[in-house]
Design a protein around this motif. Structure first.
Motif, PDB file in Angstrom:
ATOM      1  N   LEU A   1     -18.045 -22.183  21.190  1.00  0.00           N
ATOM      2  CA  LEU A   1     -17.330 -23.149  20.276  1.00  0.00           C
ATOM      3  C   LEU A   1     -17.261 -24.425  20.819  1.00  0.00           C
ATOM      4  O   LEU A   1     -17.305 -25.583  20.153  1.00  0.00           O
ATOM      5  N   GLN A   9     -20.573 -26.004  20.737  1.00  0.00           N
ATOM      6  CA  GLN A   9     -20.796 -26.402  19.325  1.00  0.00           C
ATOM      7  C   GLN A   9     -20.078 -27.639  19.030  1.00  0.00           C
ATOM      8  O   GLN A   9     -20.734 -28.790  18.219  1.00  0.00           O
ATOM      9  N   ARG A  10     -18.788 -27.775  19.516  1.00  0.00           N
ATOM     10  CA  ARG A  10     -17.934 -28.921  19.215  1.00  0.00           C
ATOM     11  C   ARG A  10     -18.585 -30.217  19.811  1.00  0.00           C
ATOM     12  O   ARG A  10     -18.727 -31.165  19.377  1.00  0.00           O
ATOM     13  N   LEU A  32     -21.684 -31.131  18.062  1.00  0.00           N
ATOM     14  CA  LEU A  32     -21.307 -31.985  16.810  1.00  0.00           C
ATOM     15  C   LEU A  32     -20.879 -33.346  17.030  1.00  0.00           C
ATOM     16  O   LEU A  32     -21.387 -34.000  16.435  1.00  0.00           O
ATOM     17  N   LYS A  68     -24.783 -30.793   8.390  1.00  0.00           N
ATOM     18  CA  LYS A  68     -24.336 -30.105   9.533  1.00  0.00           C
ATOM     19  C   LYS A  68     -22.830 -30.410   9.737  1.00  0.00           C
ATOM     20  O   LYS A  68     -22.088 -29.573  10.214  1.00  0.00           O
ATOM     21  N   MET A  86     -19.998 -27.917   9.727  1.00  0.00           N
ATOM     22  CA  MET A  86     -18.820 -27.721  10.971  1.00  0.00           C
ATOM     23  C   MET A  86     -17.314 -27.984  10.459  1.00  0.00           C
ATOM     24  O   MET A  86     -16.372 -27.200  10.924  1.00  0.00           O
ATOM     25  N   ASP A  87     -17.285 -29.020   9.586  1.00  0.00           N
ATOM     26  CA  ASP A  87     -16.011 -29.051   9.117  1.00  0.00           C
ATOM     27  C   ASP A  87     -15.416 -28.017   8.145  1.00  0.00           C
ATOM     28  O   ASP A  87     -14.187 -27.669   8.143  1.00  0.00           O
ATOM     29  N   TYR A 104     -16.230 -24.415   8.454  1.00  0.00           N
ATOM     30  CA  TYR A 104     -15.790 -23.409   9.252  1.00  0.00           C
ATOM     31  C   TYR A 104     -15.500 -23.584  10.828  1.00  0.00           C
ATOM     32  O   TYR A 104     -15.045 -22.596  11.415  1.00  0.00           O
ATOM     33  N   VAL A 105     -15.245 -24.783  11.384  1.00  0.00           N
ATOM     34  CA  VAL A 105     -14.686 -24.697  12.504  1.00  0.00           C
ATOM     35  C   VAL A 105     -13.432 -25.742  12.344  1.00  0.00           C
ATOM     36  O   VAL A 105     -13.364 -26.792  11.809  1.00  0.00           O
ATOM     37  N   LYS A 153      -8.625 -30.169  10.919  1.00  0.00           N
ATOM     38  CA  LYS A 153      -9.877 -30.454  10.729  1.00  0.00           C
ATOM     39  C   LYS A 153     -10.058 -31.447  11.731  1.00  0.00           C
ATOM     40  O   LYS A 153      -9.062 -31.914  12.305  1.00  0.00           O
ATOM     41  N   TYR A 154     -11.433 -31.779  11.930  1.00  0.00           N
ATOM     42  CA  TYR A 154     -11.465 -32.733  13.155  1.00  0.00           C
ATOM     43  C   TYR A 154     -10.965 -34.094  12.829  1.00  0.00           C
ATOM     44  O   TYR A 154     -10.484 -34.856  13.752  1.00  0.00           O
ATOM     45  N   SER A 164     -12.970 -20.534  14.903  1.00  0.00           N
ATOM     46  CA  SER A 164     -13.638 -20.529  13.302  1.00  0.00           C
ATOM     47  C   SER A 164     -12.473 -20.302  12.686  1.00  0.00           C
ATOM     48  O   SER A 164     -11.501 -20.137  13.083  1.00  0.00           O
TER      49      SER A 164
END
Length: 268
Positions: free
Chosen positions: A97, A100-101, A104, A215, A219-220, A222-223, A236-237, A251
């Motif tokens: 994760l 992935q971040r 991103l 993409k 990510m927004d 599911y992450v 959220k981010y 997740s």
């Protein structure tokens, strides 16, 4: 040949019991209990005097087998191995994760750079279009001049009073204007080619922007991120409450499985 002192069967010399009675001679009288009744020896055979059977030694109480001290170590070792495996899986998942971040963020940075480049190209396209319009206007103006000069030349040719010198000068001027017109036409064609190239590059950047946006949307969706603030909320981010100091990336399903709840600001 003598007889068994218990059952009267013949036995070898020097023996007291036969093969059967020798295996189970019976118990002698103990503490006032009577011995089991023996069979009388057959008449006419000599028996050896009976001797009291030796008193059996008291049996020691059989104690329960001691449990092995290491009986609890195997389950404890299994639990330790399972904990280590779960810890490794969780660490791998968290590292995935985190990667992935980071990816991103890199993609978002690349998206910002590409958007900035696209804005610059759009501005360049608008500038080039303005220059093309200006060149076309100048071309029209030059064409009008050429038409006017051509009309003047035609008038000079039709007029006998016009001198040959003036005609030569007018022809030279027309040639110069035609050369300038050709140069302006070539410049206009070059600008048109530049516009096509910029347009194609703009379309490619638009497609790349759409892919990166998909993409980022994924990510927004599911992450989520969990702050180490004790609130038990995941964000959220782009949530204003997400300060990005000390956090974990999960997740959304894993965050809810770990009993985290959605932030009311970014999921409200």
């Amino acid at each position: 040949m003598t007889t068994c002192i218990k059952c009267g069967r013949p036995v070898a010399d020097g023996e007291l019991f036969c093969a059967q009675c020798g295996l189970n001679p019976g118990e002698l009288e103990l503490d006032g209990e009577s011995r089991p009744e023996r069979h009388a020896a057959p008449a006419g055979r000599m028996q050896k005097p009976q001797r009291p059977a030796p008193k059996p030694a008291p049996k020691k109480p059989v104690s329960a087998p001691a449990k092995p001290r290491a009986s609890f170590r195997i389950p404890f070792a299994i639990v330790c191995v399972l904990c280590a495996i779960l810890t490794g899986v969780l660490a791998w998942h968290l590292s995935t994760l985190a990667r992935q971040r980071v990816a991103l963020r890199v993609r978002e940075s690349d998206l910002d750079v590409r958007e900035h480049t696209m804005d610059e190209l759009q501005l360049e396209l608008e500038t080039t279009a303005a220059e093309l319009d200006e060149a076309n206007a100048r071309l029209d103006e030059q064409q009008k001049k050429i038409d006017s000069l051509q009309a003047t030349v035609n008038a000079a040719e039709s007029s006998m009073s016009q001198t040959q010198y003036d005609m030569t000068a007018q022809q030279t001027h027309i040639a110069e204007l035609e050369q300038e017109n050709a140069e302006l036409t070539a410049a206009a064609e070059e600008l048109a080619g530049s516009i096509e190239a910029v347009t194609e590059q703009n379309e490619l950047l638009t497609q790349k922007n759409a892919q990166l946006q998909n993409k980022a949307d994924f990510m927004d969706s599911y992450v989520v991120f969990v702050e180490d603030d004790g609130t038990g909320l995941y964000h959220k981010y782009d949530c204003p409450r997400f300060v990005q100091r000390s956090f974990w990336a999960y997740s959304r399903k894993l965050a809810e499985k770990n009993h985290y709840t959605p932030c009311p600001d970014c999921f409200g």
